[in-house]
Design an enzyme around this catalytic site. Sequence first.
Site, PDB file in Angstrom:
ATOM      1  CB  ALA A  11      -0.927  -0.005   1.211  1.00 22.76           C
ATOM      2  CB  SER A  12       3.352   2.642   1.954  1.00 21.79           C
ATOM      3  OG  SER A  12       4.074   1.546   2.478  1.00 21.79           O
ATOM      4  N   GLY A  14       6.621  -0.244  -3.519  1.00 25.90           N
ATOM      5  CA  GLY A  14       6.790  -1.437  -4.331  1.00 25.90           C
ATOM      6  C   GLY A  14       8.266  -1.719  -4.524  1.00 25.90           C
ATOM      7  CG  ASP A 230       0.023  -8.306  -0.188  1.00 25.25           C
ATOM      8  OD1 ASP A 230      -1.001  -8.879   0.242  1.00 25.25           O
ATOM      9  OD2 ASP A 230       0.209  -7.078  -0.071  1.00 25.25           O
ATOM     10  CG  ASN A 288      -7.614  -9.168   6.919  1.00 23.08           C
ATOM     11  OD1 ASN A 288      -6.552  -9.145   6.319  1.00 23.08           O
ATOM     12  ND2 ASN A 288      -8.682  -9.806   6.469  1.00 23.08           N
TER      13      ASN A 288
END
Length: 452
Positions: A11-12, A14, A230, A288
């Site tokens: 999400a932040s 790569g 992921d 989660n």
Amino acid sequence: MTYHLAIDIGASSGRHILGYIDNGKLKLEEIYRFENYIKDENGTLVWDIKHLVNSVISGIAKCREISKIPETVAIDTWGVDYVLLDKDKKEIIPAVSYRDGRTNAVTDIISQSELYSRTGIQKQSFNTIYQLYCDKLSGKLDSAEYFLMIPDYLSFKLTGVIKNEYTNATTTNLVNAKTKTWDTEILDKLGIKNIFCDLSLSKTVIGNFTDEIKKHLGFDSTVIYCPSHDTASAVAACPIGNNSVYISSGTWSLIGTENLEPVLTDDALSANFTNEGGIDYRFRFLKNIMGMWLLQSIRRDLNKKFTYDDMMRLAMQSRFVEQINPNAPEFIAPDNMINAVRKHLNNESLSIDGVINSVYHSLAQSYADAVKEIENISGKAIDTINIVGGGSKDSYLNRLTKEYTGKRVLAGPVEATATGNIISQLMYANKDLTLSKARELVKNSFDIMEVR
């Protein structure tokens, strides 16, 4: 030397990581890193998909620069989010982020008990099912002909081939846990038209680079599917036993066990566990928990003047141990996480070290609660917790996890997601490499430390 390229996007950020076998051990080499971010477009939180595509291609180009051309390439990302294409295969923008609040009003369109009995997926307000229903209500779905999860979309931009991969598709809450196919009854009930492909498994080919991409890069590679969610890739790399649980520790903390069949009981439903797809049709029975997102957001609120190690040391100096509920809705996308924690604790003057320590203890307690739930629901006597991913480097959280759970705790591998991505490519290239053999390779290739 034969190289394989894992493109692992969170999400932040790569990363592009090359994997190869050297003297019987799996080696990883990070060659490129880029930022990923959500932006506000007229009050809607969206992904910059053009930036994502360009970053993916730029990282692949790095392989040519260092003369290490990958035989195969595979992409994994977070789940839930997607890109719609029209009949001309053009993007219908924006690609809305799961952190946008648009779904809050439509989460009761179908009963959770019915959904869970069919899909086995825990209720989250941002699940794809609710996002697509919002697209239907807004009219965005009217011109859509193709549905691509984020890894599907990025692979399409490299190959021109449109496919849907199984593990990421299961996060939509639209895949039947028993048939392992799109649940047409749910889609019909919601009035969502069929814009989906038959589900492809990991270790299967998507296609080679398009002529345009080949010309730009100066080489060709075969793009295949790894477990494209992921966490599915991370769990694939996790050398867990029957009495073990994993914690994939990153932006989210995903804690669970691996099963060969879904658990669709009322107890699993009430505990809000999910049955997400894994490699080789295994099920990731997990919960989660809002993980490092809490600490990432606090660091952002402090203008990144502290490193994560600095924040860990601040927490260790604090005696404040009152706890928050890490999964409370107010922590999904607050304007200021520090203020959100203080408000949750009804303590507006709480010091920064107290805020951070509260998060640490709250995460450890939530892990302990989840382990007890897994034991009660599955009947397994859990003896070991294997923490993988970037969060496994946090020695304080590892120690608190051991204290709160009373279990043996192992930390590593840190690069679990990229490792799982790579081993699926190795399994594609070598059909004699089974999952158990691949996990043994992981165990023998990386440091996995016991927490003392």
